[in-house]
Design an enzyme around this catalytic site. Structure first.
Site, PDB file in Angstrom:
ATOM      1  N   LEU A 101      54.818  30.202  73.767  1.00  0.00           N
ATOM      2  CA  LEU A 101      56.103  29.677  74.246  1.00  0.00           C
ATOM      3  C   LEU A 101      56.752  30.787  75.057  1.00  0.00           C
ATOM      4  CD1 LEU A 101      57.663  27.974  71.053  1.00  0.00           C
ATOM      5  CD2 LEU A 101      57.008  26.816  73.170  1.00  0.00           C
ATOM      6  N   ASP A 102      57.489  30.409  76.103  1.00  0.00           N
ATOM      7  CA  ASP A 102      58.194  31.414  76.905  1.00  0.00           C
ATOM      8  C   ASP A 102      59.223  32.141  76.037  1.00  0.00           C
ATOM      9  OD1 ASP A 102      56.901  30.266  79.029  1.00  0.00           O
ATOM     10  OD2 ASP A 102      58.604  28.989  79.563  1.00  0.00           O
ATOM     11  N   ARG A 103      59.666  33.284  76.544  1.00  0.00           N
ATOM     12  CA  ARG A 103      60.624  34.104  75.774  1.00  0.00           C
ATOM     13  C   ARG A 103      61.886  33.315  75.439  1.00  0.00           C
ATOM     14  NH1 ARG A 103      64.269  38.557  76.883  1.00  0.00           N
ATOM     15  NH2 ARG A 103      64.001  38.273  79.118  1.00  0.00           N
ATOM     16  N   LYS A 187      58.608  23.526  82.547  1.00  0.00           N
ATOM     17  CA  LYS A 187      59.590  23.993  83.548  1.00  0.00           C
ATOM     18  C   LYS A 187      59.120  23.670  84.959  1.00  0.00           C
ATOM     19  CE  LYS A 187      61.458  27.653  80.758  1.00  0.00           C
ATOM     20  NZ  LYS A 187      61.208  28.977  80.273  1.00  0.00           N
TER      21      LYS A 187
END
Ligand code: URA
Length: 230
Positions: A101-103, A187
């Site tokens: 998962l992205d930050r 995104k």
């Protein structure tokens, strides 16, 4: 790995000698004599020859973390805290992440030391659904349904994403289901339809659903049914 390979590698003997040891009943896997040199042995199995340990049995670990915002899905980073820092030292050296998962993203993150299992979880060809709760900057346009279900062209990878579903919950909030885990996939899909994701929370991967009572940063072991579902 085949049993004969483990015995010859770890015992420093030829493949022929390893096969002979196995065939004569001198090798055990998880405490049971195994006479088949072609038997597949995972890194979690204990193997002995004449009672000497050739491979130590390793406990398999399958964990779900409620990933907090701000943590990197990486094992090490100079600048930002990593999700591995949320685990005790004796666990973290063994773990890897099954689907990053992205930050800035939150929610379900799965960590394991079982590489074969995590490959099944993340391989795009296996098409395990990944479900995200998304909030966006702009109202979600009508055409988003159609565009997501047709697939979005990703120039960098030269591919079209698998058909994805979107359930609009509010003007700027939706539940999105994708079947791959491409870099920044959700995104980029919203970007392709002229919108921007402002928050992203993973709720589910296949049959494995985040327990919302796990506070951000808390983790638990997966149940036998969850492990078997992958
Ligand atoms: N898609 C994204 O864009 N980010 C994530 O963290 C996961 C899926």
């Amino acid at each position: 790995m085949k049993l004969s390979r483990i015995v010859s590698n770890q015992n420093g003997v030829s493949r022929k000698r390893a096969n002979a040891l196995i065939a004569t009943g001198r090798v055990s896997v998880n405490g049971k004599v195994c006479r088949n040199p072609q038997h597949d042995v995972s890194e979690f199995c204990g193997v002995t020859a004449d009672g000497d340990v050739i491979q130590q049995a390793r406990p398999s670990l399958y964990l779900m973390l409620n990933k907090p915002v701000g943590y990197l899905s990486a094992t090490f980073d100079d600048t930002h805290p990593t999700v591995l820092e949320l685990f005790p030292p004796d666990l973290k050296h063994d773990l890897h992440i099954g689907g990053r998962l992205d930050r800035a993203s939150t929610g379900l993150l799965i960590l394991t030391n079982d590489g074969n299992w995590s490959r099944r979880l993340t391989e795009p060809e296996i098409k395990i659904p990944k479900v995200y709760l998304v909030t966006t900057e702009q109202p979600i346009a009508e055409e988003t349904h159609r565009r997501f279900s047709e697939g979005i062209w990703f120039e960098y990878e030269q591919l079209t994403t698998s058909p994805a579903q979107i359930e609009v919950l509010q003007e700027r909030e939706a539940r999105v289901t994708i079947y791959e885990g491409r870099y920044h996939q959700v995104k980029r899909m919203f970007h392709a339809v002229g919108n921007r994701v402002t928050s992203l929370h993973r709720e589910r991967m296949g049959e494995i659903r985040l327990n919302e009572e796990l506070s951000p940063g808390q983790y638990r072991t997966l149940t036998a049914a969850e492990i078997a579902s992958v």
